[in-house]
Design a protein around this motif. Sequence first.
Motif, PDB file in Angstrom:
ATOM      1  N   THR A  21      -6.750  -8.763  10.696  1.00 49.26           N
ATOM      2  CA  THR A  21      -6.832  -9.155   9.280  1.00 49.26           C
ATOM      3  C   THR A  21      -8.102  -9.970   9.041  1.00 49.26           C
ATOM      4  O   THR A  21      -8.741  -9.844   8.004  1.00 49.26           O
ATOM      5  CB  THR A  21      -5.605  -9.974   8.820  1.00 49.26           C
ATOM      6  OG1 THR A  21      -5.498 -11.150   9.606  1.00 49.26           O
ATOM      7  CG2 THR A  21      -4.329  -9.187   8.895  1.00 49.26           C
ATOM      8  N   ASN A  24     -10.947  -7.471   9.097  1.00 49.94           N
ATOM      9  CA  ASN A  24     -11.027  -6.756   7.821  1.00 49.94           C
ATOM     10  C   ASN A  24     -11.567  -7.639   6.715  1.00 49.94           C
ATOM     11  O   ASN A  24     -12.364  -7.202   5.893  1.00 49.94           O
ATOM     12  CB  ASN A  24      -9.642  -6.244   7.414  1.00 49.94           C
ATOM     13  CG  ASN A  24      -9.244  -5.022   8.214  1.00 49.94           C
ATOM     14  OD1 ASN A  24     -10.095  -4.277   8.662  1.00 49.94           O
ATOM     15  ND2 ASN A  24      -7.953  -4.842   8.409  1.00 49.94           N
ATOM     16  N   SER A  29     -14.870  -2.511   4.371  1.00 45.37           N
ATOM     17  CA  SER A  29     -14.696  -1.138   4.822  1.00 45.37           C
ATOM     18  C   SER A  29     -15.826  -0.687   5.744  1.00 45.37           C
ATOM     19  O   SER A  29     -15.881   0.461   6.135  1.00 45.37           O
ATOM     20  CB  SER A  29     -14.605  -0.209   3.610  1.00 45.37           C
ATOM     21  OG  SER A  29     -15.706  -0.443   2.767  1.00 45.37           O
ATOM     22  N   SER A 152      -6.688 -13.760   2.516  1.00 41.44           N
ATOM     23  CA  SER A 152      -8.069 -14.239   2.423  1.00 41.44           C
ATOM     24  C   SER A 152      -8.168 -15.757   2.288  1.00 41.44           C
ATOM     25  O   SER A 152      -9.231 -16.281   1.973  1.00 41.44           O
ATOM     26  CB  SER A 152      -8.823 -13.600   1.258  1.00 41.44           C
ATOM     27  OG  SER A 152      -8.749 -12.223   1.339  1.00 41.44           O
ATOM     28  N   ASN A 509       0.939  -5.371   6.649  1.00 36.46           N
ATOM     29  CA  ASN A 509      -0.140  -5.473   5.675  1.00 36.46           C
ATOM     30  C   ASN A 509      -0.729  -4.072   5.499  1.00 36.46           C
ATOM     31  O   ASN A 509      -1.399  -3.554   6.378  1.00 36.46           O
ATOM     32  CB  ASN A 509      -1.180  -6.447   6.234  1.00 36.46           C
ATOM     33  CG  ASN A 509      -2.381  -6.598   5.339  1.00 36.46           C
ATOM     34  OD1 ASN A 509      -2.784  -5.674   4.639  1.00 36.46           O
ATOM     35  ND2 ASN A 509      -2.957  -7.774   5.355  1.00 36.46           N
ATOM     36  N   VAL A 511      -3.063  -2.701   3.631  1.00 38.71           N
ATOM     37  CA  VAL A 511      -4.526  -2.503   3.647  1.00 38.71           C
ATOM     38  C   VAL A 511      -4.995  -2.379   5.091  1.00 38.71           C
ATOM     39  O   VAL A 511      -5.734  -1.470   5.470  1.00 38.71           O
ATOM     40  CB  VAL A 511      -5.234  -3.682   2.956  1.00 38.71           C
ATOM     41  CG1 VAL A 511      -6.740  -3.493   3.006  1.00 38.71           C
ATOM     42  CG2 VAL A 511      -4.765  -3.796   1.511  1.00 38.71           C
ATOM     43  N   ASN A 512      -4.491  -3.298   5.892  1.00 36.52           N
ATOM     44  CA  ASN A 512      -4.789  -3.311   7.323  1.00 36.52           C
ATOM     45  C   ASN A 512      -4.414  -2.017   8.002  1.00 36.52           C
ATOM     46  O   ASN A 512      -5.184  -1.425   8.749  1.00 36.52           O
ATOM     47  CB  ASN A 512      -3.903  -4.387   7.954  1.00 36.52           C
ATOM     48  CG  ASN A 512      -4.721  -5.397   8.632  1.00 36.52           C
ATOM     49  OD1 ASN A 512      -5.904  -5.193   8.813  1.00 36.52           O
ATOM     50  ND2 ASN A 512      -4.106  -6.477   9.019  1.00 36.52           N
ATOM     51  N   LEU A 514      -3.748   0.952   6.742  1.00 35.91           N
ATOM     52  CA  LEU A 514      -4.469   2.146   6.314  1.00 35.91           C
ATOM     53  C   LEU A 514      -5.898   2.162   6.847  1.00 35.91           C
ATOM     54  O   LEU A 514      -6.419   3.210   7.208  1.00 35.91           O
ATOM     55  CB  LEU A 514      -4.459   2.256   4.790  1.00 35.91           C
ATOM     56  CG  LEU A 514      -3.082   2.633   4.221  1.00 35.91           C
ATOM     57  CD1 LEU A 514      -3.090   2.580   2.705  1.00 35.91           C
ATOM     58  CD2 LEU A 514      -2.652   4.017   4.701  1.00 35.91           C
ATOM     59  N   ARG A 515      -6.518   0.977   6.915  1.00 38.06           N
ATOM     60  CA  ARG A 515      -7.879   0.914   7.466  1.00 38.06           C
ATOM     61  C   ARG A 515      -7.888   1.375   8.905  1.00 38.06           C
ATOM     62  O   ARG A 515      -8.771   2.097   9.344  1.00 38.06           O
ATOM     63  CB  ARG A 515      -8.369  -0.531   7.428  1.00 38.06           C
ATOM     64  CG  ARG A 515      -9.096  -0.759   6.181  1.00 38.06           C
ATOM     65  CD  ARG A 515     -10.281  -1.648   6.304  1.00 38.06           C
ATOM     66  NE  ARG A 515     -10.750  -1.768   4.944  1.00 38.06           N
ATOM     67  CZ  ARG A 515     -10.656  -2.879   4.251  1.00 38.06           C
ATOM     68  NH1 ARG A 515     -10.182  -3.969   4.808  1.00 38.06           N
ATOM     69  NH2 ARG A 515     -11.051  -2.901   3.017  1.00 38.06           N
TER      70      ARG A 515
END
Lengths: 758, 92
Positions: A21, A24, A29, A152, A509, A511-512, A514-515
Amino acid sequence: MIDTGQITIALAGNPNVGKSTIFNALTGSHQHVGNWPGKTVERKDGIAHIGDRVITVVDLPGTYSLNAYSSEEVIARDFIIHEHPQLVVAVADEANLERNLYLAIQILELEVPVILVLNMADMAHKRGVEIALDRLAERLGIPVIETVGGQSTGIQRLQETLLQFTDHTRPTTPVRIDYGPDLNSALDTLQTEIEKHESLSRVYPPRWLAIKLLENDEDLSARLIESGHQSLLEHARQISEQIADQVGDDTETLITDRRYSFISQILGGVLKRPTQTLETRSDQADRFVTHPIWGVPIFLVMVWLIFQFTANVSAPFLDWINGVISGPLTRWALALLGVVGLQDSWVEGLVVDGVIAGVGGVLVFVPVLFFLYLAVALLEDTGYMARSAFVMDRVMRMIGLHGKSFLPLMVGFGCTVPAIYATRTLEDENDRKLTAFLTPFMSCGARLPVYVVFGTAFFGAKSGNLIFAMYLIGIAVALLTGLALKRTVYRHKSPQPFMLELPPYRVPNMVNVLRQVKGRIKDFLRNATTIILASTIVIWFMLALPAGKDKGRFNEVQANNSIFGSLSQGIAPVFQPAGFGSWESAGSLITGFVAKEAVVGTMNLIYVNETASAADGESGTRFTEDMREIISTFGEASVLTVQETANIVPRTANLIPGVHLPEGDWLNQSEDTVNTSSLETALTVAFAHTAGSDTRGKLAAVAFNIFVLLYVPCMTTVAAMRHEFGARWMALQIAYTLALSWIAAVIVYQGGLLLGLA
Amino acid sequence: MSNADQPPQAMMMLSMVSPGETVEVIRIGEGRRLRKRLADLGLTAGLQVRVVQNCFAGPLILAVKQDCRLAIGRGMAHKIQVCPYKTHSDKG
């Protein structure tokens, strides 16, 4: 890797501290996923734009220490020593500060600037953990920042601190660990001696090397012997024995103890946590999830779900990609070639049957991999992955593996390629290799059509028995191979002591997750495209080139007169003892080496000679129509994906005897039935002809299926094997599967004859 | 489990401790490598650990420093000497 003038920083930390995290949050990206050179450990790099700086961020593998007990630890410390990052960000779980500091102070000892990040601060605060940040920073002599990576929180402070460091203003000098008078003086002596060897002190921080020598570090000892520093090692051993005699404990243990007591000194008055031991929600959940009885069915349900997602839910998009490539894309390519005047030339054949078919063969794996990586990332992020290893440990121990190996094997029933990549969740290199070695024996989805066609052709209504038998034989072979390897190749491999942290359950998470999925898929595409493309082009040329001057002309040759045909004829006798020594079956097995899907396709081509060409030579631009088709089929695929997801419920319930829930069929699509009846008739005739009689043909058909089950899975798998474990292991796998499949097929056929079955 | 009033030197194997009990780690095995790997994970001699799960077979789950949960194999648990930690740790 490092350009001069470019700033590189590294992220280090224990596993499960939310390092990704932070990674990221810093790099967004701009990420790249690959492997560390020569290792199978995943390497993630990213670019962070902070202010006007461009900073390369390298995510080091998660480790608990820098002892070199695992390849991850060697990678992490070698990176810090040899690649000289300007700064290391040590990411720690605030709720487990003692153990996390154990790694952080080892990084400090490498004499590299360090920023300590206390991540997951929200969870720690919730658990009543409080930390006096300023005092901790002062005592350690390095900046300490509290963060919540997923939200964040604290990231801006981290970025500001990073900038200060890269501007070469080191605000403070870090603390030096006090190992106690006895060890300190020993370390001083060794340090002075190391400093005399310029070749060593140039590479390694002398104090650190002294500590490692007293710690009896195997990796460094080996390197020192290699560079001719035996006397230094000998001296270190003497000192070490002296201390051990005085104190009554070996120096390795002493150093560990002193580090921990140093940490508790540092944390005195800094860390406050509730004295009452609490049962957490994770503990409550674990009463069921890791229960010796309930744990197993819960685990099997999880595995079943993953299997469903990779095998069935991914199917509609797999079909869609297949359709787009063989339909519109091929037509466009043909139209384009027509415009350039290459219509009906050999270039057309190469582009359509070679390049497009080859690239298509790779792309169809993307939906499968997407769902696999998604499932694996979710399981990891929620904390279940660790529990699955806990639950399956007892079972897998029998074949010399531990619990985590079970998951890749199950995935192998869907597709071997993601299964090999799923072994990435195993830490131990040998465990990974062994597990990956066994995955091809789990019958993948692409082998199923072969069983189906042969089952119907030779056994009619009883075709299910053949199919089921193939699956069982695959599992049995995997178990036996595992046992055999445990007794031979891995005879000296001590059983991996099972110790594992069980991280608290968390909401993943997304976003994490999927990245991570995106990065891994990109990595897969980059690696697989090259080898698949190359191999299909080679096969295409082999089919297009006549075997001799009199056999025909380039690209206009009959299949049996091409180089491919004569090669098949050359190979065919090898299969004579197994009963299927015709060039047709040999030829389809060769194409099956590219992809198992191709076996039935090739048989159709050779036996029935009824080419189902996707491009029907229709000229003129059907562009808008094609686009409409692509979009509408995409819509259908989306609906079907949702449908297949919903269908998991009835499909699962239907496993219980007596229950029969109907499965959804929202688009009223009955199974697209490929007309194979003519192939089936041709097959029975041809096999009977080659083997000599009808019943012999049947036996040969079973032997053929055994061979398909056990021989080299496919080009993509081979590429994945090479990508993950190197060319040697790949070659070993090919040799083993070829030998095994041939022997098994011969045993089945000859054994059957001996038993008088035919 | 009832807490018998045992003298502190009454050592036993970690694998024998019932779930819910808190014990102090006295000695860890013979192997230096094993000791070090456990230390990396935060388990060292002198520490108090609570046994969260311990069933007839298979690995154990330990709570170290309240917030860290470690799973360790039974074979390893045989090699860890502990003694009961004098406290009222058990909840009803």
